[in-house]
Design an enzyme around this catalytic site. Structure first.
Site, short mmCIF file in Angstrom:
data_model
loop_
_atom_site.label_atom_id
_atom_site.label_comp_id
_atom_site.label_asym_id
_atom_site.label_seq_id
_atom_site.Cartn_x
_atom_site.Cartn_y
_atom_site.Cartn_z
N ASP A 11 0.91 -1.10 0.08
CA ASP A 11 0.05 -0.05 -0.07
C ASP A 11 0.87 1.21 -0.03
O ASP A 11 1.77 1.21 0.85
CB ASP A 11 -1.09 -0.01 1.46
CG ASP A 11 -2.04 -1.16 1.15
OD1 ASP A 11 -2.01 -1.90 0.11
OD2 ASP A 11 -2.82 -1.05 1.99
N ASP A 130 -13.60 -6.05 -4.30
CA ASP A 130 -13.72 -5.94 -2.62
C ASP A 130 -15.06 -6.68 -2.20
O ASP A 130 -16.31 -6.20 -2.50
CB ASP A 130 -13.75 -4.65 -1.90
CG ASP A 130 -12.13 -3.95 -2.18
OD1 ASP A 130 -11.41 -4.62 -2.43
OD2 ASP A 130 -12.37 -2.83 -1.96
#
Lengths: 277, 204
Positions: A11, A130
């Protein structure tokens, strides 16, 4: 035979690597290019960079980072996060990314998948999904009515059979879309790969969502990267053998040095999983 | 003397990763958008991702087809990567009715629908010939990164020097005299890929 892939996910915020646990608290875990080098040495099969900032200034930092990684790292890498349209995709690919991962923008505008696949090739278009399991106590009809109508909601609405719902905006927005149907639509539109994250399992270190991964992978002809929940070596074995994943993505388990990628691969090979060591 | 290397830019995908990997080997490769100076180079690289038909159209429009043939006919080493390898064949299932470069006899076929497609990820290569310079310093376990839905099927088996198992055993490295093709991405295959590129430039 084709090997199963192990993919560390970094990330990225302002050119630094951070990891969100359950998408909330963040810890700084270091310099992106340096970490990429470490993972290359550990024989990671690919890398994923997920940009979690989306301001205009931060995008320029991201492009710069992609350029640096591409000049120093000779393995495939994917960049995702905050991609809104064709221009963002072109900028990342031109900077040296091998693939881009699109999530919210693909749900809002599924034609982005087909247009991007036509222009740049399916092989570089990853659709990130997701997924969150559906709370049975809430009626499907109630949920559906809340959503605004989009092309994707026509393609793949939730039904009483649905087990997982697609979320966007980093897991904050429920979409009313069925995960399996959305994954199939993405494939049909030209996605080359699905990056499937379980929101229920992400950050728990309790293992991947095997049922979700299996349901999606066995419905598709394109590869599926499982994500969310890796905490032990066994979790990788499970997601490949039982979940039928083609690749497994993980972050903190690698970032904090709990296991090296090599250790995971040695273990997998000893259990009969075909990996590149 | 250092070999002069050119990478053909015909609008089919990002060439910079190929150039970057050469750079890490201390080789400065030029990216050429037109064929004018093609014969001033010692080695020619044809990379590429995308569709067979589009690629042939781009090569034709940019005037590359005859110059590529001339380069190969002059006996200079040529390397096609991924789609660039497939273009060496005569035709492809991907774009029926489109003629390939036809430098290698045979065709390009699609993988069986029973397999996940594209064939994406790291797979092994079985060397079918030993003592070739392209394989110099490579151990017995060669893994490289693949990303493709079609594979080449040359008419002559003798040109296949490496093969890979994906449901069927397909040609992953071909060599016909001075013409080489690699179905995988050496520029994305870490040290194995870099060695193959180095071998091609230094020894082939």
């Amino acid at each position: 035979m084709l090997t199963k892939r192990i993919i560390p996910c970094l990330d990225v915020k302002d050119g630094r690597v951070v990891k969100g646990v359950r998408f909330l608290s963040l810890k700084d875990a270091g310099d992106a290019v340096e970490i990429a080098r470490v993972y290359e040495k550990q024989r990671a099969d690919e890398l994923v960079f997920l940009d979690i900032t989306a301001s205009f200034e931060a995008r320029k930092t991201l492009i710069e980072l992609v350029r640096k990684v591409a000049s120093n790292i000779f393995m495939p890498f994917t960049v995702g996060g905050g991609i809104r349209g064709i221009d963002d995709i072109r900028a990342l690919l031109n900077a040296g990314a091998d693939k881009v991962s699109i999530n919210t923008a693909a749900v809002n505008n599924p034609r982005l998948i087909s247009e991007a696949a036509r222009r740049f090739g399916s092989q570089c278009i990853v659709v990130a999904i997701d997924a969150k399991s559906i709370d049975r106590r809430q009626k499907t009809e109630d949920r559906k009515q809340k959503k605004t109508k989009t092309l994707s909601s026509d393609l793949c609405p939730l039904t009483s059979e649905s087990r997982w719902e697609v979320y966007t905006h980093g897991g904050r927005t429920a979409t009313g879309l069925d995960v399996i149907k959305w994954a199939k639509s993405a494939q049909k539109l030209g996605a080359g790969e699905i990056l499937l994250t379980s929101m229920d399992f992400d950050g728990t270190k309790d293992g991947y969502d095997i049922a979700l991964t299996h349901a999606v992978s066995s419905s598709l002809e394109i590869p599926v990267i499982a994500s969310g929940g890796a905490g032990e070596k066994k979790h990788f074995l499970d997601v490949f053998q039982r979940g039928k994943a083609d690749a497994a993505l993980a972050a903190s388990i690698f970032h904090y040095g709990e296991y090296t990628i090599q250790e995971i691969k040695q273990y997998l090979r000893s259990k009969g999983v075909n990996v590149r060591i | 003397m250092k070999a002069k290397v050119a990478i053909i830019d015909y609008g089919m995908g990002n060439l910079y990763s190929v150039r970057n990997s050469f750079k890490s080997l201390g080789i400065d490769a030029d990216i050429i958008e037109g064929p004018a100076k093609i014969l001033s180079y010692d080695k020619l690289i044809l990379p590429g991702v995308g569709a067979f038909g589009d690629a042939m159209k781009e090569l034709r429009e940019r005037g590359f087809i005859a110059p590529i043939r001339d380069f190969i006919a002059a006996g200079r080493p040529f390397l096609g990567i991924c789609l660039g390898m497939q273009l060496l064949l005569e035709k492809s299932d991907e774009s029926r009715g489109v003629k390939g470069l036809g430098i290698i006899q045979g065709k390009v076929r699609k993988f069986s629908s029973k397999l996940k497609c594209p064939h994406m990820g790291w797979n092994g290569i079985e060397k079918l010939k030993t003592g070739l310079k392209i394989f110099k310093d490579l151990g017995p376990d060669i893994y490289t990164y693949f990303c493709h839905s079609y594979y080449v099927q040359p008419r002559l088996r003798s040109v296949v020097i490496g093969r890979t198992d994906y449901g069927i055993k397909f040609a992953s490295i071909i060599k016909d005299g001075n013409v080489y093709g690699m179905q995988f991405h050496p520029e994305k295959s870490q040290e194995t890929g870099l060695k193959l590129l180095r071998n091609f430039i230094r020894f082939c």
